[in-house]
Scaffold this motif. Structure first.
Motif, PDB file in Angstrom:
ATOM      1  N   ARG A   6      17.045 -46.266 -25.947  1.00 62.43           N
ATOM      2  CA  ARG A   6      16.660 -47.066 -24.749  1.00 62.43           C
ATOM      3  C   ARG A   6      15.387 -48.065 -25.034  1.00 62.43           C
ATOM      4  O   ARG A   6      16.017 -49.122 -24.512  1.00 62.43           O
ATOM      5  CB  ARG A   6      16.431 -45.876 -23.674  1.00 62.43           C
ATOM      6  N   SER A   7      14.990 -47.978 -25.767  1.00 67.30           N
ATOM      7  CA  SER A   7      13.976 -48.808 -26.248  1.00 67.30           C
ATOM      8  C   SER A   7      12.556 -48.269 -26.769  1.00 67.30           C
ATOM      9  O   SER A   7      12.861 -46.604 -26.922  1.00 67.30           O
ATOM     10  CB  SER A   7      13.310 -49.451 -24.694  1.00 67.30           C
ATOM     11  N   ASP A   8      12.192 -49.339 -27.854  1.00 67.42           N
ATOM     12  CA  ASP A   8      10.769 -48.638 -28.504  1.00 67.42           C
ATOM     13  C   ASP A   8       9.937 -49.051 -26.907  1.00 67.42           C
ATOM     14  O   ASP A   8       8.446 -48.346 -27.876  1.00 67.42           O
ATOM     15  CB  ASP A   8      11.031 -50.469 -29.397  1.00 67.42           C
ATOM     16  N   SER A  58      -0.282 -54.775 -20.631  1.00 66.66           N
ATOM     17  CA  SER A  58       1.014 -54.963 -20.917  1.00 66.66           C
ATOM     18  C   SER A  58       1.569 -56.725 -21.304  1.00 66.66           C
ATOM     19  O   SER A  58       0.515 -56.561 -21.058  1.00 66.66           O
ATOM     20  CB  SER A  58       1.932 -54.580 -19.612  1.00 66.66           C
ATOM     21  N   GLY A  59       2.851 -55.913 -22.445  1.00 70.17           N
ATOM     22  CA  GLY A  59       3.262 -57.378 -22.540  1.00 70.17           C
ATOM     23  C   GLY A  59       3.677 -58.510 -21.373  1.00 70.17           C
ATOM     24  O   GLY A  59       3.321 -59.488 -21.360  1.00 70.17           O
ATOM     25  N   CYS A  60       4.230 -58.515 -20.251  1.00 69.67           N
ATOM     26  CA  CYS A  60       4.059 -58.755 -18.926  1.00 69.67           C
ATOM     27  C   CYS A  60       2.792 -59.681 -18.665  1.00 69.67           C
ATOM     28  O   CYS A  60       2.997 -60.293 -18.410  1.00 69.67           O
ATOM     29  CB  CYS A  60       4.929 -57.719 -18.052  1.00 69.67           C
ATOM     30  N   MET A 168       4.065 -68.050 -27.611  1.00 70.01           N
ATOM     31  CA  MET A 168       4.911 -67.180 -28.250  1.00 70.01           C
ATOM     32  C   MET A 168       5.582 -66.374 -27.432  1.00 70.01           C
ATOM     33  O   MET A 168       3.994 -65.353 -27.426  1.00 70.01           O
ATOM     34  CB  MET A 168       4.935 -67.074 -29.758  1.00 70.01           C
ATOM     35  N   ASP A 169       6.614 -65.168 -26.869  1.00 71.79           N
ATOM     36  CA  ASP A 169       6.581 -64.176 -26.907  1.00 71.79           C
ATOM     37  C   ASP A 169       6.987 -63.479 -27.517  1.00 71.79           C
ATOM     38  O   ASP A 169       8.238 -63.268 -27.815  1.00 71.79           O
ATOM     39  CB  ASP A 169       7.384 -63.672 -25.842  1.00 71.79           C
ATOM     40  N   GLY A 170       6.371 -63.173 -27.884  1.00 73.63           N
ATOM     41  CA  GLY A 170       5.792 -61.996 -29.709  1.00 73.63           C
ATOM     42  C   GLY A 170       5.692 -60.372 -29.271  1.00 73.63           C
ATOM     43  O   GLY A 170       4.902 -59.799 -29.884  1.00 73.63           O
ATOM     44  N   ALA A 171       6.668 -60.129 -28.763  1.00 77.95           N
ATOM     45  CA  ALA A 171       6.413 -58.499 -28.123  1.00 77.95           C
ATOM     46  C   ALA A 171       6.679 -57.373 -29.382  1.00 77.95           C
ATOM     47  O   ALA A 171       6.112 -56.723 -30.203  1.00 77.95           O
ATOM     48  CB  ALA A 171       7.323 -58.074 -27.162  1.00 77.95           C
ATOM     49  N   ARG A 172       7.584 -58.559 -30.279  1.00 71.28           N
ATOM     50  CA  ARG A 172       7.659 -57.803 -30.906  1.00 71.28           C
ATOM     51  C   ARG A 172       7.854 -58.581 -32.777  1.00 71.28           C
ATOM     52  O   ARG A 172       8.547 -59.116 -33.229  1.00 71.28           O
ATOM     53  CB  ARG A 172       9.960 -57.404 -31.596  1.00 71.28           C
ATOM     54  N   VAL A 173       6.877 -58.964 -32.389  1.00 69.12           N
ATOM     55  CA  VAL A 173       7.031 -60.062 -33.693  1.00 69.12           C
ATOM     56  C   VAL A 173       6.136 -59.897 -34.859  1.00 69.12           C
ATOM     57  O   VAL A 173       6.784 -60.105 -35.599  1.00 69.12           O
ATOM     58  CB  VAL A 173       5.121 -61.237 -33.193  1.00 69.12           C
ATOM     59  N   SER A 199       2.505 -51.465 -27.806  1.00 69.76           N
ATOM     60  CA  SER A 199       3.405 -50.761 -27.120  1.00 69.76           C
ATOM     61  C   SER A 199       4.535 -50.809 -27.742  1.00 69.76           C
ATOM     62  O   SER A 199       5.687 -49.553 -26.712  1.00 69.76           O
ATOM     63  CB  SER A 199       3.278 -50.597 -25.702  1.00 69.76           C
ATOM     64  N   LYS A 200       5.436 -51.082 -28.083  1.00 74.39           N
ATOM     65  CA  LYS A 200       6.643 -51.232 -28.228  1.00 74.39           C
ATOM     66  C   LYS A 200       7.233 -50.480 -29.928  1.00 74.39           C
ATOM     67  O   LYS A 200       6.766 -49.221 -30.209  1.00 74.39           O
ATOM     68  CB  LYS A 200       7.473 -52.185 -28.507  1.00 74.39           C
ATOM     69  N   GLY A 201       7.740 -51.090 -31.227  1.00 79.89           N
ATOM     70  CA  GLY A 201       7.978 -50.361 -31.797  1.00 79.89           C
ATOM     71  C   GLY A 201       6.679 -50.060 -33.022  1.00 79.89           C
ATOM     72  O   GLY A 201       6.464 -49.298 -34.081  1.00 79.89           O
TER      73      GLY A 201
HETATM   74  N1  TLP Z   1      11.219 -55.228 -23.035  1.00 77.70           N
HETATM   75  C1  TLP Z   1      11.736 -53.674 -22.605  1.00 77.70           C
HETATM   76  C2  TLP Z   1      12.097 -54.436 -21.169  1.00 77.70           C
HETATM   77  O1  TLP Z   1      11.202 -54.861 -19.672  1.00 77.70           O
HETATM   78  C3  TLP Z   1      13.300 -54.567 -21.207  1.00 77.70           C
HETATM   79  C4  TLP Z   1      12.502 -53.282 -22.844  1.00 77.70           C
HETATM   80  O2  TLP Z   1      12.826 -52.213 -22.843  1.00 77.70           O
HETATM   81  O3  TLP Z   1      12.842 -53.451 -24.274  1.00 77.70           O
HETATM   82  N2  TLP Z   1       8.794 -59.200 -23.927  1.00 77.70           N
HETATM   83  C5  TLP Z   1       9.734 -58.955 -24.692  1.00 77.70           C
HETATM   84  C6  TLP Z   1      10.710 -59.685 -25.280  1.00 77.70           C
HETATM   85  C7  TLP Z   1      10.261 -57.747 -24.420  1.00 77.70           C
HETATM   86  O4  TLP Z   1      11.031 -57.289 -24.192  1.00 77.70           O
HETATM   87  C8  TLP Z   1       9.243 -57.209 -22.935  1.00 77.70           C
HETATM   88  C9  TLP Z   1       9.946 -55.639 -22.666  1.00 77.70           C
HETATM   89  C10 TLP Z   1       8.044 -58.089 -22.644  1.00 77.70           C
HETATM   90  C11 TLP Z   1       8.139 -58.624 -22.478  1.00 77.70           C
HETATM   91  C12 TLP Z   1       6.790 -57.120 -21.574  1.00 77.70           C
HETATM   92  O5  TLP Z   1       6.351 -55.522 -21.848  1.00 77.70           O
HETATM   93  P1  TLP Z   1       6.333 -55.069 -20.696  1.00 77.70           P
HETATM   94  O6  TLP Z   1       6.601 -53.811 -21.059  1.00 77.70           O
HETATM   95  O7  TLP Z   1       4.586 -53.975 -21.837  1.00 77.70           O
HETATM   96  O8  TLP Z   1       5.065 -55.260 -19.811  1.00 77.70           O
END
Ligand code: TLP
Length: 346
Positions: A6-8, A58-60, A168-173, A199-201
């Motif tokens: 579903r997600s990293d 969090s990223g948000c 830059m939204d570098g959630a996955r930079v 907290s992702k990859g």
């Molecule tokens: N992405 C999540 C969901 O919110 C869609 C996912 O499962 O991919 N920027 C980007 C580009 C993201 O993909 C996400 C989370 C965030 C910000 C927010 O990060 P969190 O979940 O830590 O607030």
């Protein structure tokens, strides 16, 4: 246990992270007295090539604060039409920063200065002026696509000439860095702020970093408190974050190879449409319209076969590879897809 694609965000902390968390030296981070958080912030700033960094839950929250630091109420934020800040952050740019999005369509989430410059607005009796330009790298809903460094630089140069900052939204930079073979500090060299997720990859249990100038991070710290993000003995989490920063990027190449395996395997299934060449990193988004199922039915059929995925549109489905799925599990997931499609055809 299902195979969770579903997600990293579903990754679990490694044994080394758990050990470091148990042993972390902590203090009250609202007083800036948590030594582990202080170390993480210093390290994140160095990795991003910025003066300072702030640990956020969090990223948000990192994006929300990044936007607020640069903008005033009544401005526009130029972003890609499928960006996370516009589509998945509960309108926080309006709720907290009083801004509206000026969405720009792009091929697969990769913006260009040519597309952005046409949308820039200056103060006038009718228009809200542009307060910020945002780039998402890698781009989630674009399918994990990567904006090349030269394109990021060109956008930043143009924006700065126009007096506009870039976030830059570098959630996955780190995934972008792996794909480009370029350090994060180079990718983010010209942006004013960059947010990335631990907290992702990278596999940490929680937390993201916002990086920028010391002045911007001082302001960001107050905004984090306003949002309820002053976390006190957060060194427990930062300890895992430090390991995520040092160790986890090494594993991203394997996640990308698994995503390629999935993309190629999916492309070979009748009724599924995907171009593996467009899969740059760990996100695989594919179209199931030719299978006789919509995305919800496809996701349900996979779930019945022990594979978790997510619908990203009426006919599109997303797989995200990460450190907690193996190549073998990706092969099993592909088998499940083929079987689900065969079952409908029969
Ligand atoms: N992405 C999540 C969901 O919110 C869609 C996912 O499962 O991919 N920027 C980007 C580009 C993201 O993909 C996400 C989370 C965030 C910000 C927010 O990060 P969190 O979940 O830590 O607030």
């Amino acid at each position: 246990m299902p195979i969770d694609l579903r997600s990293d965000t579903v990754t679990k902390p490694t044994p080394a992270m758990r050990r470091a968390m148990a042993e972390a030296e902590v203090g009250d981070d609202v007083y800036r007295e948590d030594p582990t958080v202080n170390r993480l912030e210093a390290r994140a700033a160095a990795v991003a090539g910025k003066e300072a960094a702030l640990f956020v839950p969090s990223g948000c929250m990192g994006n929300t604060i990044g936007i607020k630091v640069h903008t005033s109420h009544g401005q526009e934020v130029i972003c890609d039409a499928r960006s996370h800040i516009l589509n998945y952050e509960l309108a926080m740019m309006s709720w907290f920063s009083g801004c509206i999005a000026r969405p720009v369509p792009s091929p697969d989430g990769v913006l260009s200065w040519q597309a952005i410059r046409k949308e820039i607005r200056h103060v006038s009796p009718h228009w809200a002026p542009t307060g910020l330009i945002e780039i998402e790298n890698s781009h989630n809903m674009g399918g994990g696509t990567v904006t090349p460094v030269e394109v990021v630089d060109e956008i930043c140069d143009g924006a700065h000439d126009a007096g506009i900052p870039v976030h830059m939204d570098g959630a996955r930079v780190f995934n972008a860095a792996e794909r480009l073979g370029t350090p994060v500090s180079r990718i983010a060299a010209k942006v004013d702020t960059v947010m990335f997720c631990l907290s992702k990859g990278l596999g940490a249990p929680a937390g993201s970093m916002l990086c920028g100038t010391a002045k911007a991070m001082d302001e960001a710290r107050l905004l984090r408190k306003r949002l309820g993000g002053g976390m006190r003995q957060a060194g427990i989490l930062a300890a895992a974050g430090l390991i995520a920063l040092e160790e986890s990027p090494k594993g991203l190449a394997a996640d990308h190879a698994n995503a390629q395996l999935l993309a190629r395997g999916l492309a070979a299934i009748d009724g599924i449409a995907i171009d593996p060449a467009k899969v740059h990193t760990n996100i695989v988004i594919f179209d199931v319209s030719g299978t006789g199922m919509d995305a919800a039915a496809f996701v349900a059929a996979l779930q019945d076969r022990g594979v978790l995925s997510g619908a990203t549109g009426p006919a599109s489905v997303r797989f995200v590879t990460h450190c907690d799925v193996s190549t073998e599990q990706c092969r099993i997931a592909l088998e499940a897809c083929a079987e689900a499609v065969r079952a409908v055809a029969a």
